[in-house]
Design a protein around this motif. Structure first.
Motif, mmCIF file in Angstrom:
data_model
loop_
_atom_site.group_PDB
_atom_site.id
_atom_site.type_symbol
_atom_site.label_atom_id
_atom_site.label_comp_id
_atom_site.label_asym_id
_atom_site.label_seq_id
_atom_site.Cartn_x
_atom_site.Cartn_y
_atom_site.Cartn_z
ATOM 1 N N GLN A 1 50.943 42.494 38.201
ATOM 2 C CA GLN A 1 49.676 42.239 38.875
ATOM 3 C C GLN A 1 49.231 40.796 38.617
ATOM 4 O OE1 GLN A 1 47.543 45.838 37.256
ATOM 5 N NE2 GLN A 1 46.959 46.046 39.409
ATOM 6 N N VAL A 2 48.674 40.176 39.638
ATOM 7 C CA VAL A 2 48.234 38.786 39.555
ATOM 8 C C VAL A 2 46.755 38.727 39.905
ATOM 9 C CG1 VAL A 2 48.541 36.443 40.414
ATOM 10 C CG2 VAL A 2 50.519 37.974 40.241
ATOM 11 N N CYS A 3 45.989 38.044 39.074
ATOM 12 C CA CYS A 3 44.563 37.872 39.342
ATOM 13 C C CYS A 3 44.200 36.400 39.181
ATOM 14 C CB CYS A 3 43.713 38.742 38.416
ATOM 15 S SG CYS A 3 44.023 38.469 36.657
ATOM 16 N N ARG A 4 43.049 36.035 39.671
ATOM 17 C CA ARG A 4 42.622 34.635 39.626
ATOM 18 C C ARG A 4 41.113 34.554 39.468
ATOM 19 N NH1 ARG A 4 41.758 32.173 45.533
ATOM 20 N NH2 ARG A 4 41.156 34.058 46.661
ATOM 21 N N VAL A 5 40.629 33.324 39.416
ATOM 22 C CA VAL A 5 39.185 33.068 39.414
ATOM 23 C C VAL A 5 38.873 32.429 40.767
ATOM 24 C CG1 VAL A 5 37.267 31.927 38.245
ATOM 25 C CG2 VAL A 5 39.256 32.685 36.924
ATOM 26 N N PRO A 6 38.484 33.221 41.751
ATOM 27 C CA PRO A 6 38.350 32.702 43.108
ATOM 28 C C PRO A 6 37.225 31.689 43.274
ATOM 29 C CG PRO A 6 37.515 34.934 42.996
ATOM 30 C CD PRO A 6 38.174 34.658 41.684
ATOM 31 N N GLU A 7 36.225 31.799 42.412
ATOM 32 C CA GLU A 7 35.091 30.880 42.506
ATOM 33 C C GLU A 7 34.525 30.661 41.108
ATOM 34 O OE1 GLU A 7 30.489 30.913 44.107
ATOM 35 O OE2 GLU A 7 31.943 32.254 45.039
ATOM 36 N N TYR A 8 34.488 29.417 40.667
ATOM 37 C CA TYR A 8 33.887 29.140 39.367
ATOM 38 C C TYR A 8 32.699 28.208 39.500
ATOM 39 C CZ TYR A 8 38.105 26.248 40.003
ATOM 40 O OH TYR A 8 39.119 25.502 40.521
ATOM 41 N N SER A 9 32.811 27.204 40.334
ATOM 42 C CA SER A 9 31.658 26.367 40.668
ATOM 43 C C SER A 9 32.025 25.492 41.851
ATOM 44 C CB SER A 9 31.215 25.511 39.483
ATOM 45 O OG SER A 9 30.127 24.675 39.864
ATOM 46 N N LEU B 1 42.441 44.949 34.373
ATOM 47 C CA LEU B 1 43.810 45.262 34.765
ATOM 48 C C LEU B 1 44.603 45.895 33.634
ATOM 49 C CD1 LEU B 1 44.719 42.161 36.966
ATOM 50 C CD2 LEU B 1 44.129 44.471 37.710
ATOM 51 N N LEU B 2 44.431 45.394 32.419
ATOM 52 C CA LEU B 2 45.192 45.959 31.297
ATOM 53 C C LEU B 2 44.742 47.369 30.947
ATOM 54 C CD1 LEU B 2 45.472 42.759 29.074
ATOM 55 C CD2 LEU B 2 47.353 43.943 30.233
ATOM 56 N N ASN B 3 43.508 47.704 31.315
ATOM 57 C CA ASN B 3 42.999 49.059 31.094
ATOM 58 C C ASN B 3 43.187 49.951 32.319
ATOM 59 O OD1 ASN B 3 41.701 49.325 28.358
ATOM 60 N ND2 ASN B 3 40.679 47.457 29.051
ATOM 61 N N GLY B 4 43.901 49.445 33.323
ATOM 62 C CA GLY B 4 44.190 50.245 34.511
ATOM 63 C C GLY B 4 43.021 50.443 35.436
#
Length: 333
Positions: free
Chosen positions: A94-102, A319-322
């Motif tokens: 699984q891949v996740c990101r920070v789509p908006e930070y500032s 994600l790690l906790n499902g």
């Protein structure tokens, strides 16, 4: 407790990620090195990796991550051009990101680059420190009344547009799928070639993908106004650096402001003040008096780093906790 290997780590990453890791579910181990084929062996025993813009997460690295049992790749940035998403999905990673930070942080830096070039603040600062108060060579140009072309009208592009409208600029935009909120602004969407032909200032705010790689190339530069100003705070690969040098030498490009560079992974975020830079294209860019370069610091505000830390930790915990995570990247753009 889940073990997370954090690559390309700097002191500020340790501070802001650790501050956000309040639940104690994550053991964060920080590595200064980039993640690539040479360093992937460090990941043995970890359930997740956390990476940044210059880490290499290609199919070779992803296969090793899968072999070592890594379940999650957490990007602490918005872009994911450095990751082979198709391979990750095929391996069940699984891949996740920070789509908006500032968005405002990058937009404000964009305008900072533009103002520095237009009013030559960097040169004036050095002169005054030497008691030289002559104005010769410091003549600038107004932003008021200029036509700005924005390529990529997401949240950062939209934030930049609002500032430019405040300066009294006319704004032309190109984006196949713009932010719906941007359509409410006093702007005009035009084909890309029309933007190139009519903009006095061109600012890039698009992701790097197959459709945008080298979107600024020789053909595009030929269409532009003589003396055009180009600003890039998105990804280095959207500009063909060699074509830009040709445009600077011919004076078709009047000013160039960069916070990103096509081959920046070998340069940016490191202190190379005692090193000999081997990248001849980059060193050539540094010789132009009308070029201003910063080292990928557009995102670098306290507010942005707090958001990056909080979002990255939340993504990893979910994600790690499902659990569902809204910042999972489902498909490539």
């Amino acid at each position: 407790m889940f073990k997370v290997a954090v690559f390309s780590s700097k002191k500020y990453d340790e501070v802001f990620l650790s501050q956000s890791n309040q639940s104690g579910q994550l053991q964060l181990d920080f590595f200064a090195s980039h993640l690539d084929q040479q360093t992937v062996e460090l990941v043995q025993g970890y359930q997740a990796v956390c990476v940044f813009v210059n880490d290499v997460v290609d199919h070779h690295v992803l296969r090793q991550l899968h072999k070592f049992g890594v379940k999650v790749v957490a990007l602490r940035c918005a872009g994911f051009n450095n990751l082979d998403l198709k391979t990750a999905h095929s391996l069940g990673i699984q891949v996740c990101r920070v789509p908006e930070y500032s968005p405002q942080a990058v937009a404000e830096h964009t305008i900072g680059l533009l103002l520095t070039l237009s009013r030559k603040y960097h040169k004036a600062y050095l002169r005054v420190r030497e008691n030289n108060f002559s104005l010769d060579g410091l003549m600038g140009f107004n932003l008021y009344g200029k036509t700005a072309g924005i390529i990529g009208v997401g949240k950062i592009g939209s934030a930049t547009i609002k500032i430019l409208l405040g300066f009294g600029c006319k704004v032309l935009c190109y984006d196949p799928s713009p932010n719906p909120e941007a359509k409410q602004l006093d702007i005009k969407f035009v084909p890309l070639n029309e933007l190139f032909a009519n903009a006095d200032i061109i600012s890039l705010h698009c992701p790097l993908n197959h459709g945008t790689k080298h979107i600024i190339n020789r053909s595009a530069i030929e269409l532009m106004k003589p003396g055009v100003t180009i600003i890039n705070t998105s990804r280095g690969g959207v500009i063909d650096s060699k074509a830009i040098i040709e445009g600077l030498k011919s004076q078709k490009i009047g000013f160039l402001g960069l916070d990103v560079y096509e081959l920046e992974s070998e340069l940016f975020f490191e202190d190379l003040s005692d090193a000999i830079i081997q990248d001849d294209v980059f060193t050539r860019l540094l010789t132009f008096p009308n070029v201003f370069i910063t080292g990928h610091q557009g995102f670098f505000t306290e507010e942005a780093l707090i958001t990056i830390g909080q979002t990255t930790i939340e993504n990893l915990e979910q994600l790690l906790n499902g659990k569902p995570c809204e910042n999972v990247i489902e498909s490539a753009r």
